[in-house]
Design a protein around this motif. Structure first.
Motif, PDB file in Angstrom:
ATOM      1  N   ASN A  24       0.828  -1.209   0.000  1.00  0.00           N
ATOM      2  CA  ASN A  24       0.000   0.000   0.000  1.00  0.00           C
ATOM      3  C   ASN A  24       0.863   1.261   0.000  1.00  0.00           C
ATOM      4  O   ASN A  24       0.569   2.216  -0.716  1.00  0.00           O
ATOM      5  N   ILE A  90      -6.369  -4.645  11.590  1.00  0.00           N
ATOM      6  CA  ILE A  90      -7.036  -4.331  10.320  1.00  0.00           C
ATOM      7  C   ILE A  90      -7.956  -3.127  10.501  1.00  0.00           C
ATOM      8  O   ILE A  90      -7.963  -2.212   9.668  1.00  0.00           O
ATOM      9  N   LEU A  91      -8.734  -3.104  11.590  1.00  0.00           N
ATOM     10  CA  LEU A  91      -9.598  -1.954  11.858  1.00  0.00           C
ATOM     11  C   LEU A  91      -8.776  -0.666  11.955  1.00  0.00           C
ATOM     12  O   LEU A  91      -9.151   0.367  11.403  1.00  0.00           O
ATOM     13  N   ALA A  93      -5.787  -0.051  10.649  1.00  0.00           N
ATOM     14  CA  ALA A  93      -5.222   0.280   9.334  1.00  0.00           C
ATOM     15  C   ALA A  93      -6.266   0.937   8.439  1.00  0.00           C
ATOM     16  O   ALA A  93      -5.986   1.948   7.785  1.00  0.00           O
ATOM     17  N   VAL A  94      -7.466   0.389   8.417  1.00  0.00           N
ATOM     18  CA  VAL A  94      -8.526   0.952   7.583  1.00  0.00           C
ATOM     19  C   VAL A  94      -8.936   2.325   8.117  1.00  0.00           C
ATOM     20  O   VAL A  94      -9.098   3.288   7.351  1.00  0.00           O
ATOM     21  N   GLY A  95      -9.079   2.442   9.436  1.00  0.00           N
ATOM     22  CA  GLY A  95      -9.490   3.709  10.034  1.00  0.00           C
ATOM     23  C   GLY A  95      -8.476   4.820   9.830  1.00  0.00           C
ATOM     24  O   GLY A  95      -8.823   5.917   9.395  1.00  0.00           O
ATOM     25  N   GLY A  97      -5.915   4.745   7.690  1.00  0.00           N
ATOM     26  CA  GLY A  97      -5.628   4.887   6.261  1.00  0.00           C
ATOM     27  C   GLY A  97      -6.645   5.748   5.537  1.00  0.00           C
ATOM     28  O   GLY A  97      -6.335   6.390   4.545  1.00  0.00           O
ATOM     29  N   GLY A  98      -7.861   5.811   6.063  1.00  0.00           N
ATOM     30  CA  GLY A  98      -8.918   6.574   5.404  1.00  0.00           C
ATOM     31  C   GLY A  98      -9.046   8.001   5.877  1.00  0.00           C
ATOM     32  O   GLY A  98      -9.652   8.826   5.204  1.00  0.00           O
ATOM     33  N   GLY A 105     -12.921   2.957  13.180  1.00  0.00           N
ATOM     34  CA  GLY A 105     -11.953   1.892  12.934  1.00  0.00           C
ATOM     35  C   GLY A 105     -10.672   2.107  13.711  1.00  0.00           C
ATOM     36  O   GLY A 105     -10.145   1.178  14.320  1.00  0.00           O
ATOM     37  N   ARG A 106     -10.186   3.309  13.684  1.00  0.00           N
ATOM     38  CA  ARG A 106      -8.957   3.624  14.406  1.00  0.00           C
ATOM     39  C   ARG A 106      -9.162   3.469  15.908  1.00  0.00           C
ATOM     40  O   ARG A 106      -8.331   2.890  16.605  1.00  0.00           O
TER      41      ARG A 106
END
Length: 130
Positions: A24, A90-91, A93-95, A97-98, A105-106
Motif C-alpha cells: 500500500n 485491520i480496523l 489500518a482501515v481507520g 488509512g482513510g 476503525g482507528r
C-alpha cells in the motif's frame, strides 16, 4: 492444532498483513509520484504511519503469542488473542488509512490492540510463573 501451531498461524497472517501494508505504501508512493520521503503528502504520510504503527505494536505482541505457544497455553487462548489482534490491526489500518483524524476503525482498532497486548503480557507472566 497444537498451541505452537496456532501461534505460528498468526505469525504467518501478520507477515501477510505487513506485506499488504508495504504494498500500500508503494502504491500510494507511485500514485503520488514521490520517490523518497513523504513529500509532505498527507495520503503518503497516512500510509506510512499505518505501516509504522503496525511495526511498533505487532512484533512484541507476536513474540508474546508465540511464547504462549511454546509454554503450551490453551489453543483457544492463542486463537482468541491472535484473531482479536488481527481484527484490531485491520480496523486500525482501515481507520487511519482513510482519515488522519479520529474514526471508529482507528478507535476500536487501538482499543482491541491495547487489550490484546495487555492480556498477552499478563498471560505470558501467568504461564511462565505458574
Amino acid at each position: 492444532m497444537t498451541p505452537i501451531e496456532a501461534a505460528i498461524l498468526y505469525a504467518g497472517l501478520f507477515i501477510i498483513l505487513f506485506i499488504l501494508l508495504k504494498v500500500n505504501v508503494g502504491r500510494v508512493r507511485s500514485a503520488e509520484k514521490i520517490i523518497f520521503g513523504d513529500g509532505a503528502n498527507e495520503r503518503l504520510q497516512r500510509a506510512q504511519r499505518v505501516q509504522g504503527n503496525a511495526v511498533e505494536d505487532v512484533p512484541v505482541t507476536l513474540i508474546g503469542i508465540v511464547g504462549l505457544g511454546v509454554l503450551s497455553a490453551p489453543v483457544l487462548l492463542i486463537h482468541g488473542l491472535g484473531a482479536l489482534f488481527l481484527i484490531g490491526r485491520i480496523l486500525h489500518a482501515v481507520g487511519l488509512g482513510g482519515s488522519s483524524g479520529g474514526s471508529p476503525g482507528r478507535m476500536f482498532g487501538t482499543l482491541l490492540t491495547a487489550i490484546v497486548m495487555l492480556v498477552t503480557g499478563v498471560s505470558c507472566l501467568w504461564f511462565a510463573l505458574f
